[in-house]
Design an enzyme around this catalytic site. Structure first.
Site, mmCIF file in Angstrom:
data_model
loop_
_atom_site.group_PDB
_atom_site.id
_atom_site.type_symbol
_atom_site.label_atom_id
_atom_site.label_comp_id
_atom_site.label_asym_id
_atom_site.label_seq_id
_atom_site.Cartn_x
_atom_site.Cartn_y
_atom_site.Cartn_z
ATOM 1 N N LYS A 90 33.185 -51.693 87.418
ATOM 2 C CA LYS A 90 34.097 -51.578 88.562
ATOM 3 C C LYS A 90 35.457 -52.248 88.364
ATOM 4 O O LYS A 90 36.462 -51.773 88.870
ATOM 5 C CB LYS A 90 33.452 -52.214 89.797
ATOM 6 N N ASN A 111 35.579 -48.210 93.004
ATOM 7 C CA ASN A 111 34.254 -47.568 92.946
ATOM 8 C C ASN A 111 34.365 -46.050 92.947
ATOM 9 O O ASN A 111 33.361 -45.356 92.838
ATOM 10 C CB ASN A 111 33.352 -48.039 94.112
ATOM 11 N N ASP A 126 34.183 -48.833 99.452
ATOM 12 C CA ASP A 126 33.159 -49.690 100.083
ATOM 13 C C ASP A 126 33.658 -50.247 101.425
ATOM 14 O O ASP A 126 32.947 -50.222 102.429
ATOM 15 C CB ASP A 126 32.768 -50.853 99.161
ATOM 16 N N GLY A 150 29.642 -64.325 101.826
ATOM 17 C CA GLY A 150 29.705 -63.653 100.527
ATOM 18 C C GLY A 150 31.141 -63.547 100.056
ATOM 19 O O GLY A 150 32.062 -63.398 100.875
ATOM 20 N N ALA A 151 31.330 -63.655 98.733
ATOM 21 C CA ALA A 151 32.681 -63.554 98.168
ATOM 22 C C ALA A 151 32.673 -62.685 96.913
ATOM 23 O O ALA A 151 33.549 -62.802 96.065
ATOM 24 C CB ALA A 151 33.219 -64.947 97.849
ATOM 25 N N GLY A 153 31.914 -58.542 95.228
ATOM 26 C CA GLY A 153 32.587 -57.252 95.350
ATOM 27 C C GLY A 153 32.518 -56.669 96.747
ATOM 28 O O GLY A 153 33.532 -56.211 97.288
ATOM 29 N N TYR A 254 20.707 -52.451 102.025
ATOM 30 C CA TYR A 254 19.974 -51.328 102.637
ATOM 31 C C TYR A 254 18.518 -51.274 102.185
ATOM 32 O O TYR A 254 17.757 -50.430 102.668
ATOM 33 C CB TYR A 254 20.680 -49.987 102.370
ATOM 34 N N GLY A 275 22.720 -51.839 105.838
ATOM 35 C CA GLY A 275 23.695 -51.342 104.864
ATOM 36 C C GLY A 275 23.741 -49.829 104.722
ATOM 37 O O GLY A 275 24.598 -49.312 103.997
HETATM 38 P P1 NAD Z 1 28.239 -59.445 93.746
HETATM 39 O O1 NAD Z 1 27.346 -59.788 92.608
HETATM 40 O O2 NAD Z 1 29.641 -59.062 93.486
HETATM 41 O O3 NAD Z 1 28.267 -60.705 94.764
HETATM 42 C C1 NAD Z 1 27.105 -61.416 95.072
HETATM 43 C C2 NAD Z 1 27.368 -62.370 96.226
HETATM 44 O O4 NAD Z 1 26.114 -62.943 96.626
HETATM 45 C C3 NAD Z 1 28.276 -63.541 95.876
HETATM 46 O O5 NAD Z 1 29.029 -63.894 97.030
HETATM 47 C C4 NAD Z 1 27.292 -64.670 95.548
HETATM 48 O O6 NAD Z 1 27.843 -65.952 95.740
HETATM 49 C C5 NAD Z 1 26.213 -64.374 96.575
HETATM 50 N N1 NAD Z 1 24.882 -64.888 96.201
HETATM 51 C C6 NAD Z 1 24.079 -64.407 95.222
HETATM 52 N N2 NAD Z 1 22.926 -65.110 95.180
HETATM 53 C C7 NAD Z 1 23.024 -66.038 96.178
HETATM 54 C C8 NAD Z 1 22.160 -67.057 96.648
HETATM 55 N N3 NAD Z 1 20.950 -67.267 96.107
HETATM 56 N N4 NAD Z 1 22.576 -67.819 97.709
HETATM 57 C C9 NAD Z 1 23.793 -67.606 98.294
HETATM 58 N N5 NAD Z 1 24.657 -66.658 97.865
HETATM 59 C C10 NAD Z 1 24.273 -65.895 96.828
HETATM 60 O O7 NAD Z 1 27.465 -58.313 94.554
HETATM 61 P P2 NAD Z 1 28.119 -57.214 95.516
HETATM 62 O O8 NAD Z 1 28.484 -56.027 94.739
HETATM 63 O O9 NAD Z 1 29.130 -57.899 96.355
HETATM 64 O O10 NAD Z 1 26.841 -56.811 96.403
HETATM 65 C C11 NAD Z 1 26.317 -57.690 97.387
HETATM 66 C C12 NAD Z 1 25.280 -56.929 98.215
HETATM 67 O O11 NAD Z 1 25.913 -55.880 98.934
HETATM 68 C C13 NAD Z 1 24.194 -56.303 97.361
HETATM 69 O O12 NAD Z 1 22.952 -56.505 97.997
HETATM 70 C C14 NAD Z 1 24.536 -54.821 97.366
HETATM 71 O O13 NAD Z 1 23.390 -54.003 97.301
HETATM 72 C C15 NAD Z 1 25.207 -54.673 98.723
HETATM 73 N N6 NAD Z 1 26.189 -53.570 98.746
HETATM 74 C C16 NAD Z 1 25.964 -52.591 99.639
HETATM 75 C C17 NAD Z 1 26.867 -51.546 99.733
HETATM 76 C C18 NAD Z 1 26.622 -50.469 100.751
HETATM 77 O O14 NAD Z 1 27.252 -49.407 100.654
HETATM 78 N N7 NAD Z 1 25.762 -50.711 101.729
HETATM 79 C C19 NAD Z 1 27.992 -51.490 98.894
HETATM 80 C C20 NAD Z 1 28.195 -52.534 97.975
HETATM 81 C C21 NAD Z 1 27.269 -53.567 97.908
#
Ligand code: NAD
Length: 306
Positions: A90, A111, A126, A150-151, A153, A254, A275
């Site tokens: 990405k 994306n 997204d 969360g911080a 993607g 989701y 989600g």
């Molecule tokens: P990423 O890897 O970029 O970010 C992960 C985030 O989770 C970070 O903020 C990290 O600090 C936090 N994290 C991970 N483990 C942790 C823990 N044990 N305690 C506290 N914080 C923790 O991932 P992403 O791409 O941002 O995805 C995050 C979630 O969003 C995933 O579950 C993904 O499936 C979901 N998502 C859903 C959609 C959708 O269309 N519904 C789209 C993108 C992502």
């Protein structure tokens, strides 16, 4: 006829229908990521294409980081109309594109790629998907505050689109891991380039967390915490005491459909959203960019999750 034989015949009929539809004019849409075989995107897009009778097919390709450049060159040359990009590509994909949208630039990730006769444009749907899902639920966020946990993607995509859509302030909370420093830089960039105030805080700072959630319209989980597998059954919420019935609570996750976080919110009387609407709307936004058509969302939802 046993049920399995009946199903096999039905499946063969469907395959024959698909085979008869693919011609020399059929255009390709794609998804490149690694791993990717678990993705719902091919089914989502192919259902929508079939329903609207559009002459495209959407396929997933396993492309890992070392093959990304070759894959992009091939997709460009083959005039593949557009493709989705997921991890680990990405961020890296940006350097192979001709243009990127404001949202993709602020997020630092794409994306969705649109290929206009060999000219590649990077988008990020997204955040568009998340904000469209909120609007569908009748949640008004313009000039309001929201709080994100969360911080990564997903969080940055939501924060960026929220800022572009007129949310006044966005409070982001994260644990102090590798995402934190990057998140700080991103938050500063979004604040500078939009009218929103975006701030990043330590998730352990409970006093600030309480103060921010108190006047937020939405509390969103955009971490992996609660996702099926190792983190399932866990919640990122440092204190359920912040929950109140007029807070709209969302999870980007989701699978499972109802995370621990959403269970906590429901128990406190909050309206919630998982989600799936975000996933459908991010797909619909890409679908529109590639085909010019609105995705038939109700049809896709009914068939994808039947
Ligand atoms: P990423 O890897 O970029 O970010 C992960 C985030 O989770 C970070 O903020 C990290 O600090 C936090 N994290 C991970 N483990 C942790 C823990 N044990 N305690 C506290 N914080 C923790 O991932 P992403 O791409 O941002 O995805 C995050 C979630 O969003 C995933 O579950 C993904 O499936 C979901 N998502 C859903 C959609 C959708 O269309 N519904 C789209 C993108 C992502």
């Amino acid at each position: 006829m046993t049920k399995s034989t009946f199903e096999a015949v039905a499946e063969a009929q469907v395959s024959m229908e698909v085979a008869q539809k693919i011609t020399g004019r059929t255009e390709l849409l794609a998804l490149i990521a690694y791993p990717i075989r678990h993705s719902d995107s091919p089914r989502m897009h192919n259902l929508a294409l079939a329903k609207l009778g559009l002459d495209y097919a959407y396929l997933a390709f396993e492309v890992d980081a070392p093959d990304l450049e070759d894959a992009i060159r091939a997709l460009r040359v083959l005039k593949v109309r557009g493709w989705n990009v997921s991890m680990p590509n990405k961020m890296e994909v940006i350097k192979y594109l001709d243009h990127i949208s404001t949202a993709a630039e602020l997020i630092g990730a794409c994306n969705t790629i649109v290929n206009d006769n060999g000219v590649l444009r990077g988008e990020n749907t997204d955040g568009l998907g998340y904000m469209a899902a909120l609007r569908e639920q009748g949640v008004e966020t313009r000039d309001k505050k929201i709080t994100l946990i969360g911080a990564g993607g997903a969080a940055m995509a939501i924060a960026t689109q929220a800022a572009l859509d007129g949310v006044a302030s966005i409070h982001i909370f994260n644990r102090r891991d590798d995402f934190f420093a990057k998140g700080e830089a991103n938050a500063a960039k979004i604040s500078e380039k939009t009218n929103a105030k975006v701030s990043l805080h330590d998730l352990d700072d409970l006093e600030t967390f309480h103060a921010c959630v108190k006047d937020s319209a939405v509390l969103a989980n955009a971490t992996n915490v609660g996702f099926k597998g190792k983190l399932e059954g866990l919640s990122p919420l440092p204190d359920p005491g912040v929950l109140r019935p007029d807070l709209f609570v969302t999870d980007s996750i989701y699978a499972p459909r109802k995370t621990k976080f959403l269970e906590q919110a429901e128990a406190a009387g909050c309206r919630t959203m998982n989600g799936i609407p975000m996933m459908l709307h991010q797909g619909a936004a890409a679908f529109k960019m590639w085909t010019g058509n609105d995705m038939p969302l109700d049809y896709v939802k009914d068939h994808l999750f039947a």
